[in-house]
Design a protein around this motif. Sequence first.
Motif, PDB file in Angstrom:
ATOM      1  N   MET A   1      49.346  41.986  23.363  1.00 39.31           N
ATOM      2  CA  MET A   1      48.019  42.498  23.087  1.00 39.31           C
ATOM      3  C   MET A   1      47.263  42.659  24.412  1.00 39.31           C
ATOM      4  SD  MET A   1      45.342  41.121  20.268  1.00 39.31           S
ATOM      5  CE  MET A   1      44.484  39.794  21.060  1.00 39.31           C
ATOM      6  N   PRO A   2      46.675  43.822  24.651  1.00 44.58           N
ATOM      7  CA  PRO A   2      45.966  44.066  25.920  1.00 44.58           C
ATOM      8  C   PRO A   2      44.672  43.248  25.998  1.00 44.58           C
ATOM      9  CG  PRO A   2      45.808  45.978  24.465  1.00 44.58           C
ATOM     10  CD  PRO A   2      46.705  44.987  23.797  1.00 44.58           C
ATOM     11  N   LEU A   3      44.159  43.135  27.216  1.00 46.40           N
ATOM     12  CA  LEU A   3      42.902  42.422  27.432  1.00 46.40           C
ATOM     13  C   LEU A   3      41.745  43.180  26.786  1.00 46.40           C
ATOM     14  CD1 LEU A   3      43.145  41.479  31.211  1.00 46.40           C
ATOM     15  CD2 LEU A   3      43.463  39.960  29.265  1.00 46.40           C
ATOM     16  N   THR A   4      40.745  42.426  26.346  1.00 52.88           N
ATOM     17  CA  THR A   4      39.534  43.056  25.825  1.00 52.88           C
ATOM     18  C   THR A   4      38.796  43.732  26.979  1.00 52.88           C
ATOM     19  OG1 THR A   4      38.187  41.098  26.181  1.00 52.88           O
ATOM     20  CG2 THR A   4      39.312  41.275  24.042  1.00 52.88           C
ATOM     21  N   LYS A   5      37.912  44.652  26.661  1.00 48.62           N
ATOM     22  CA  LYS A   5      37.143  45.343  27.706  1.00 48.62           C
ATOM     23  C   LYS A   5      36.337  44.367  28.571  1.00 48.62           C
ATOM     24  CE  LYS A   5      36.999  50.009  26.121  1.00 48.62           C
ATOM     25  NZ  LYS A   5      37.729  50.727  27.136  1.00 48.62           N
ATOM     26  N   PRO A   6      35.649  43.367  27.966  1.00 46.68           N
ATOM     27  CA  PRO A   6      34.927  42.423  28.829  1.00 46.68           C
ATOM     28  C   PRO A   6      35.859  41.661  29.775  1.00 46.68           C
ATOM     29  CG  PRO A   6      34.152  42.233  26.571  1.00 46.68           C
ATOM     30  CD  PRO A   6      35.358  43.126  26.547  1.00 46.68           C
ATOM     31  N   ASN A   7      37.049  41.298  29.307  1.00 47.41           N
ATOM     32  CA  ASN A   7      37.991  40.580  30.167  1.00 47.41           C
ATOM     33  C   ASN A   7      38.593  41.503  31.216  1.00 47.41           C
ATOM     34  OD1 ASN A   7      37.618  38.065  29.037  1.00 47.41           O
ATOM     35  ND2 ASN A   7      39.163  38.375  27.472  1.00 47.41           N
ATOM     36  N   GLN A   8      38.821  42.762  30.878  1.00 50.78           N
ATOM     37  CA  GLN A   8      39.283  43.726  31.872  1.00 50.78           C
ATOM     38  C   GLN A   8      38.247  43.871  32.974  1.00 50.78           C
ATOM     39  OE1 GLN A   8      39.994  47.384  29.790  1.00 50.78           O
ATOM     40  NE2 GLN A   8      41.876  46.660  28.821  1.00 50.78           N
ATOM     41  N   GLN A   9      36.968  43.943  32.578  1.00 50.38           N
ATOM     42  CA  GLN A   9      35.894  44.086  33.564  1.00 50.38           C
ATOM     43  C   GLN A   9      35.779  42.835  34.419  1.00 50.38           C
ATOM     44  OE1 GLN A   9      34.086  46.964  34.180  1.00 50.38           O
ATOM     45  NE2 GLN A   9      33.557  45.792  36.013  1.00 50.38           N
ATOM     46  N   LEU A  10      35.897  41.664  33.802  1.00 53.13           N
ATOM     47  CA  LEU A  10      35.850  40.411  34.548  1.00 53.13           C
ATOM     48  C   LEU A  10      36.962  40.377  35.590  1.00 53.13           C
ATOM     49  CD1 LEU A  10      34.845  37.549  35.100  1.00 53.13           C
ATOM     50  CD2 LEU A  10      36.252  36.779  33.154  1.00 53.13           C
ATOM     51  N   ARG A  11      38.161  40.736  35.197  1.00 52.83           N
ATOM     52  CA  ARG A  11      39.294  40.733  36.126  1.00 52.83           C
ATOM     53  C   ARG A  11      39.058  41.724  37.269  1.00 52.83           C
ATOM     54  NH1 ARG A  11      44.911  42.842  36.362  1.00 52.83           N
ATOM     55  NH2 ARG A  11      46.011  41.307  37.606  1.00 52.83           N
ATOM     56  N   ARG A  12      38.574  42.902  36.925  1.00 56.25           N
ATOM     57  CA  ARG A  12      38.269  43.909  37.954  1.00 56.25           C
ATOM     58  C   ARG A  12      37.201  43.399  38.924  1.00 56.25           C
ATOM     59  NH1 ARG A  12      39.244  48.109  34.485  1.00 56.25           N
ATOM     60  NH2 ARG A  12      37.281  47.737  33.436  1.00 56.25           N
ATOM     61  N   ASP A  13      36.159  42.771  38.373  1.00 58.69           N
ATOM     62  CA  ASP A  13      35.084  42.243  39.217  1.00 58.69           C
ATOM     63  C   ASP A  13      35.602  41.159  40.158  1.00 58.69           C
ATOM     64  OD1 ASP A  13      33.299  43.952  37.962  1.00 58.69           O
ATOM     65  OD2 ASP A  13      32.398  42.386  36.705  1.00 58.69           O
ATOM     66  N   LEU A  14      36.474  40.291  39.653  1.00 58.36           N
ATOM     67  CA  LEU A  14      37.044  39.239  40.490  1.00 58.36           C
ATOM     68  C   LEU A  14      37.897  39.831  41.609  1.00 58.36           C
ATOM     69  CD1 LEU A  14      37.979  36.703  37.676  1.00 58.36           C
ATOM     70  CD2 LEU A  14      36.283  36.332  39.495  1.00 58.36           C
ATOM     71  N   LYS A  15      38.697  40.831  41.283  1.00 55.30           N
ATOM     72  CA  LYS A  15      39.526  41.484  42.298  1.00 55.30           C
ATOM     73  C   LYS A  15      38.659  42.186  43.332  1.00 55.30           C
ATOM     74  CE  LYS A  15      43.235  43.670  40.958  1.00 55.30           C
ATOM     75  NZ  LYS A  15      44.161  44.543  40.230  1.00 55.30           N
ATOM     76  N   ASP A  16      37.594  42.854  42.888  1.00 48.84           N
ATOM     77  CA  ASP A  16      36.689  43.541  43.808  1.00 48.84           C
ATOM     78  C   ASP A  16      35.982  42.550  44.737  1.00 48.84           C
ATOM     79  OD1 ASP A  16      37.366  45.984  42.680  1.00 48.84           O
ATOM     80  OD2 ASP A  16      35.501  46.170  41.516  1.00 48.84           O
ATOM     81  N   ALA A  17      35.545  41.416  44.182  1.00 49.50           N
ATOM     82  CA  ALA A  17      34.881  40.405  44.997  1.00 49.50           C
ATOM     83  C   ALA A  17      35.850  39.824  46.026  1.00 49.50           C
ATOM     84  CB  ALA A  17      34.315  39.298  44.111  1.00 49.50           C
TER      85      ALA A  17
END
Length: 75
Positions: free
Chosen positions: A1-17
Amino acid sequence: MPLTKPNQQLRRDLKDAAFALESAALEIFHNAQGGEESQFMEAMKRVGELHELADRLVGYGDEVKARRIERHKAD
C-alpha cells in the motif's frame, strides 16, 4: 500500500531539509577554505554538526517510508 499524501509530503519535506543542510555545510566548507586554521577548524566542527542533522533527517524519511513514523490528518 502506498504512502498517504500527508506522509509523502512529510518524507519529501524531510529530504528537502536534509539537502538544504548538506548544501549549507558545503557552502561553509568552501567559505572556510583559505582562512585561518582556527576559523577553519571551527567551521569544520559546524559542518560535521550539519551533516549529522542531515543524516538524522534522512533517517526519519526512511522511517516514514517504512511506516514507523506517520502524519495523521488534523481534526
